[in-house]
Design a protein around this motif. Sequence first.
Motif, mmCIF file in Angstrom:
data_model
loop_
_atom_site.group_PDB
_atom_site.id
_atom_site.type_symbol
_atom_site.label_atom_id
_atom_site.label_comp_id
_atom_site.label_asym_id
_atom_site.label_seq_id
_atom_site.Cartn_x
_atom_site.Cartn_y
_atom_site.Cartn_z
ATOM 1 N N UNK A 238 47.356 25.942 49.462
ATOM 2 C CA UNK A 238 45.922 25.780 49.204
ATOM 3 C C UNK A 238 45.502 26.702 48.064
ATOM 4 N N UNK A 239 46.081 27.879 48.098
ATOM 5 C CA UNK A 239 45.707 28.887 47.113
ATOM 6 C C UNK A 239 46.094 28.533 45.697
ATOM 7 N N UNK B 264 56.749 40.097 47.082
ATOM 8 C CA UNK B 264 56.361 40.422 45.699
ATOM 9 C C UNK B 264 55.573 39.278 45.068
ATOM 10 N N UNK B 265 56.066 38.078 45.240
ATOM 11 C CA UNK B 265 55.439 36.941 44.558
ATOM 12 C C UNK B 265 54.022 36.717 45.056
ATOM 13 N N UNK B 266 53.854 36.663 46.361
ATOM 14 C CA UNK B 266 52.526 36.389 46.894
ATOM 15 C C UNK B 266 51.616 37.581 46.666
ATOM 16 N N UNK B 267 52.176 38.770 46.783
ATOM 17 C CA UNK B 267 51.376 39.973 46.532
ATOM 18 C C UNK B 267 50.861 40.005 45.113
ATOM 19 N N UNK B 268 51.728 39.729 44.163
ATOM 20 C CA UNK B 268 51.338 39.723 42.754
ATOM 21 C C UNK B 268 50.291 38.650 42.497
ATOM 22 N N UNK B 269 50.545 37.505 43.090
ATOM 23 C CA UNK B 269 49.634 36.385 42.904
ATOM 24 C C UNK B 269 48.252 36.734 43.412
ATOM 25 N N UNK B 270 48.223 37.358 44.561
ATOM 26 C CA UNK B 270 46.948 37.735 45.147
ATOM 27 C C UNK B 270 46.235 38.739 44.245
ATOM 28 N N UNK B 271 46.965 39.741 43.794
ATOM 29 C CA UNK B 271 46.351 40.785 42.974
ATOM 30 C C UNK B 271 45.806 40.199 41.676
ATOM 31 N N UNK B 272 46.598 39.378 41.010
ATOM 32 C CA UNK B 272 46.167 38.841 39.719
ATOM 33 C C UNK B 272 45.021 37.855 39.898
ATOM 34 N N UNK B 273 45.125 37.037 40.937
ATOM 35 C CA UNK B 273 44.051 36.067 41.173
ATOM 36 C C UNK B 273 42.738 36.766 41.464
ATOM 37 N N UNK C 286 38.546 29.381 42.565
ATOM 38 C CA UNK C 286 39.209 30.692 42.562
ATOM 39 C C UNK C 286 38.952 31.435 43.868
ATOM 40 N N UNK C 287 37.691 31.375 44.309
ATOM 41 C CA UNK C 287 37.361 32.040 45.569
ATOM 42 C C UNK C 287 38.212 31.470 46.683
ATOM 43 N N UNK C 288 38.347 30.151 46.650
ATOM 44 C CA UNK C 288 39.173 29.497 47.645
ATOM 45 C C UNK C 288 40.605 30.032 47.601
ATOM 46 N N UNK C 289 41.101 30.233 46.390
ATOM 47 C CA UNK C 289 42.437 30.793 46.230
ATOM 48 C C UNK C 289 42.556 32.131 46.919
ATOM 49 N N UNK C 290 41.597 32.989 46.622
ATOM 50 C CA UNK C 290 41.667 34.336 47.185
ATOM 51 C C UNK C 290 41.680 34.277 48.704
#
Lengths: 468, 1096
Positions: free
Chosen positions: A100-101, A176-185, A127-131
């Motif tokens: 979904x993100x 790492x991947x999801x963490x990075x994605x979350x931080x950048x998003x 974007x909010x939905x992503x977060x």
Amino acid sequence: MAVMVGEIDNTWDDPRRRAPLVTGNLDFAGVTETVCRVTETPVRQTPRAWTIAFSISSTLLLILLLMIAYLFFTGVGVWGLNNPVGWGFDITNFVFWVGIGHAGTLISAILYLFRQRWRTGINRFAEAMTIFAVICALMFPGIHVGRIWFIYYMFPLPNQMGMWPQFRSPLLWDVFAVGTYFAVSLMFWYVGMIPDLATLRDRAKTQARKIIYGLLAVGWNGSARHWHRFERAYLLLAALCTPLVLSVHSVVSFDFAVSMLPGWHTTIFPPYFVAGAIFGGFAMVLFLAVPARAYFGLKHLITLRHIENMNKILLATGMIVGYAYLMEFFIAWYSANAVELFMFKTRAMGPFAWAYWTMVTCNVIVPQIFWSKRMRNNMLVTFLVAVLVNVGMWFERFVIIVSSLAQDFTPAAWDSYRPTWVEILTLAGSFGLFFTLFLLFCRFLPMVAMAEVKVIMPQPHGGHREGS
Amino acid sequence: MPPLTSPPRPVRDRSPLTRAADTPARFEPSGRARQGSLKGRTYWRSLDELADSPEFRAHLEREFPNLAPHLTPATRRTFLKLMGASLALAGATACRWPAELIVPYARRPPGRTPGVSVSYATAFELGGVGTGVLATSFDGRPIKIEGNELHPFSRGATDALAQASVLELYDPDRSTRVVQRVATDGRMIEMNRSWEEFAAWAGQHFGTLKSRAGAGLRVLSGATSSPTFADVRARFLKVFPQAKWFEYEPLSRDNERIGTAMAFGKPHRPQLRFDQAERVVCFDCDFLLTHPASVRYMRDFASRRARVDHDQTLNRLYVIESTYSLTGANADERYAVRSSDIPALLCHLAAELGRQGVTIPPAIASFEAPPGAAPPRYLAEMAVDLAAHQGRSIIAVGPRQSPDAHAVAALLNEALGNVGKTVHYTAEPDPQRPTHLDAIGALAVDLHDATPRTLIILGGNPAYDAPADLAFDALLARHTVVHLSLYRNETSQHCTWHLPAAHYLEAWGDCCAWDGTLSLVQPLIDPLYNGRAPIELLTLLAGDELTRGYELVRRTFKAQFTGGGDFEAAWRRGLHDGLVPDTAWPLQTPSTNADWAAIASRIKGTVSPPARASLGGGAPNADTYEIVFAQDHKLYDGRFANNGWLQELPDPITKLTWDNAALISTADAARLRVRQDDKIEITVGDRRLSLPVYVLPGHAPGSLTLPLGYGRPHAGIVAQGSGFDVYKLRTAARWHVATGAKVRRAGGTYRLSTTQDHHTIDSDVGREETKVRVPELLREGTLEEFKRDPKFAAKRAHALPLIQLFGDHEFRDKPKWAMTVDLNRCTGCSACVLACQAENNIPVVGKEEVLRGREMHWMRIDRYFSGDPRQADDVHISQQPMLCQQCENAPCEQVCPVGATLHDQEGLNVMVYNRCIGTRYCSNNCPWKVRRFNWFYNHYGPKHPRSKATGTPPYPGTLPQTEITPIEMMVHNPNVTVRTRGVMEKCTYCIQRIEAAKIKARNDGRPVRDGEIVTACQQVCPAEALLFGDLNDAGSRIARLYPNERSYFMLETLNARPRTRYLARIRNPLHDAGGTQEQGHAPQHVGGGAEPGRTG
């Protein structure tokens, strides 16, 4: 909801004339007013629909918290998992929410880079939905472990014993991947929101709003220098986000592709997962956008054209997913790998066939309705398809995870899986978390990127800047 | 109180068992075909899926034993003190043991290192037959039972029951106090008493009885072979000459006694030599599992089986039986017939043998089938085969069969010239003894008399297991009953006095093995719950001058010690070795002399019209069935019902846990329109019972098997709600087999928990795939196939080039541990599963969790059926022990995000419990699915089976057990971490044993010797199917066995490089077409060109 009376059709494709992306003869002030009005409604005048929705979602959130507490205090055994089926609802939900993100960042970053100006109407809440989806997603690998109190073993923390995570494990790559994605998003979302937050600050009438939006707006004063740096930063972040859109779900798919389990061990997974994620993500955006534009009066900003464009993407990605389903079967047959072939046969005809065919129906057959323009422009149909696609995408992950685990190499060890009430309520609760966050966002933050929308509006001195 | 037992004598420091000196004892839980190419056998797993309805759990009103008594001696420290005291005084004298001399562990007793385990020889007696065992004691706590290598009926191996006895010792539900039931206001009230109070009462009561020469005194005891018991009994009867003694066991081999008495004039006990037999025919005889000598018999049988590697010869085992027994599962030829038709088949075989020139008395040789039936053809073929192997065959008949059948078997063995070669006899002890059934019947008649009696019940549980028509529990009410038993069981509820008995690991005693070899039973621990041995109680009541078990056993030993030499030395040697040499009964070669005509006519009389089906007379009568009461594979007669290890041990055949069920054939199931879990109602005479069915392929049609021992209302918390009491149908007249039973579908279901196929919703695709896949996983061939191509097994799967990306790791200068599993030896008895559980502190999870598929056993025995389920004779069972394969390219290791499972330098795939966070990814990626996850705190906590006992608060047993009790903790092996919740665990090849041996070798400055390290499963295996060792040691047994022609790796194409290697099974069917025709019992080559590249 449904089809709004007075909907302005901006879905034509006349090469001589660009369709307007903002309708309703809104001017800049009108845009600001439309968007800000939602956040500035006094508490007492909060729309009833919002209050009802919020009370439902926060109840679900409370249930989630209770379920997690029960899980932590009693053990992972409160879920219906068993020896062959080590993952069930937990990882299904994780992959579902990560998927979904995806759409959010795709809309905001990739479409931004490709100069798809129509994105501006929907990018903010995508974007909010992503977060929020990634928050829901990140929760599941966290709570699914046996010993939550040692979850920090997953992180590469320096310690006196010199122990490090095991870097060959795809689960670690996930972290790492999801963490990075979350931080950048999160950063991308926030940075994009700064000018709008400043608008809210400037319009604020109460002290609390002044302070809060003032802090959030980090001193934005709309100077040319600010705008220049903002644009640069936004472009850079967009560039940073773009590979992440592709990488995150590829890495998530490695959880399965890297293992040796038949049904998981497939090279098609990374692109298949990414396509599936975009598919599911857009469905979720539609699922949110259709009611949101109705309730919050945003139909001039999130126009019919937006909806139609997204429906087209749904149709396209749905067919990619359908192709992947077919290709899995083909490869299983073509490789002459009997174990692999059995896995796909049992998916289609075995104990989880009901889940498989639900998935195929929802993901492949249902979106075909969008070949019809009338259907693409029908809000009710759009909403229903979005719901079904979300259901289908959840089942896709369920089928992949559970059916593969339940029947692998050794028939004596085969078993089945049946979720417990705890898992079902946890899944429901994760929607509660998502919608609670989303409703709070709708109520207190600018739902539409005002500053960006204004860029695509016809301007007095802009020459032929009519639409884009 | 008897203060202390006298010191046990350590056997020797058995190196494989010796614990590492520097490893501290820890108690806390983890500190931290495709159809086309498939010609032969088809394999499948289960008949149908389980129903989804919620299971019905019987809520049984019961009284909870107090969980609270964490007795003071139950802490480790106190044990150290106690044991220290006993050992410190070991050198002194062996007479009285003053209680005051309990001293702190101030000075280390000689020959004793804290933290190092010591093994003591003792013996485990069941149903009057003892087996020598070694009990491993750790700081005063017995924690593990091993076989005694010196003992002829153990040879270092044990069965599952003996393994589980150590858990029974620490069972918190055991009887802990003396209880008197007193009538107050017309109600019976239970009063807690002490042994002193009992002694005071007994002094008065038995004093009066003594003055009346014991008139009105009755004693009921179980079967025992103990000479001390016999001596004490004789003395007791001298004091109470008018007293009557009754001996009762619900399961006995009395029919064999009567049968041999008919044949030979006196009862005899067959001593079979399966290692020398070329042809074995078993009529309803499960010599591999339920026979008292099964440990020895299995070893002998397996050793004969293993000769196929040396001379390409194989014995042939024929089994004719109603239900599927373990022996049947290992048969080369198996025929399913109703149990009540078996005597007739024996006579037909005799007649066929007569036609083959074997001398058979004419009365038997002329045996004719009843009208309308013809003896099955296979008997003629069998007769030809047997006639060709005279003097090298065995005819064995099981205990359920009539005495006549046993007599005919004795005749056949004699006629075939087996006696003195493969079949020996010893005289039965106590030849005048009435049968157990007669004894209990006589006692019931006696108690029925209006005169109040005084009845002493030593052990046993007649209120539960006596013939149902005697209504024994009701009889007890009017008499003064003194009951001594391990548990406050069903009988205790009706007794005036209940006295706690001492467990065999707590008491002195002795017993005789199947062949009469005398063993001494020595205690390893002071009685935990204040219990006393039966011999001690009897001497107390009789006013014997000696009352301590130790003194009594020595007295008997001294009386028997007639030879010259040093008594003390002989005593010590007996204790040390666990047996007294040359005490086996002399072998005899009696000759038969019986009224064969009478026997033949009686047997003919048993063949009733509905029974003709087995004899070839068409379908059995659809209305009446025979009911066979069977010894349970785990609970024996029900006495082990409260033993969690045994309850959760999957039945070797059905894989059922926690319950019994009516075992029914596929044909009958179809006729009754029932599937597994459906309930049926059985009516025998005027007795009714409804219970769920388990459809057992290969079961004889027209017959139902009911395992005994379940459904006990007062067995303890663990046994609550477990199974159905089938004793309710078992009357004296229908003791082994009840014919003429009516069966109907009762409606409703009951969820049975099996460890295999558990609620798998089977699909046609799954069944088809199983057929194709199993022949590759579990490789079997026939003798002819093996002769033609000894390496047939390796060719069953398509070979692929297995490329290593980074080259092979060489284990230079290091051991390279590996294991072989010889399927040709393995019988599937499941003793290894239990040994592993005992060794590795594997928790019991309870029925609910088994239903969820969460059993924790590190080892499992995969069981597959093959053949056409509609043809009972055609169904075969194949079994395969499955444990961690210790892959060199372990799939589990690569996916663990925290590195909790790793490879060590000796090639072991090790598990770091402290590091594990429980993502379960390793288990998901394990192709063998041998990893086990702790879903809860399995040793305690709200989901612990003990906490989930049904009942109404505030009984203590119904409250969650939030911590592990000190008593339960005592059974744990301190060298193995007790895993906490949320942690993955698995087989480690018993790394604690490997390390202990390595430390010892290092201390001695030498390399580890081959055979020094024995894994728990290997050690217990009576069939010697498992072998562990170092591949880098060229001289080791495993290095020689590893390249065996029959060997193969399971799922080799996955390139996981397992260290565990399987050796294919060879069967020796009658029509051995070498695997080219349908008749072959082995799966055919399925790899073939039709399916290139079948990989995983």
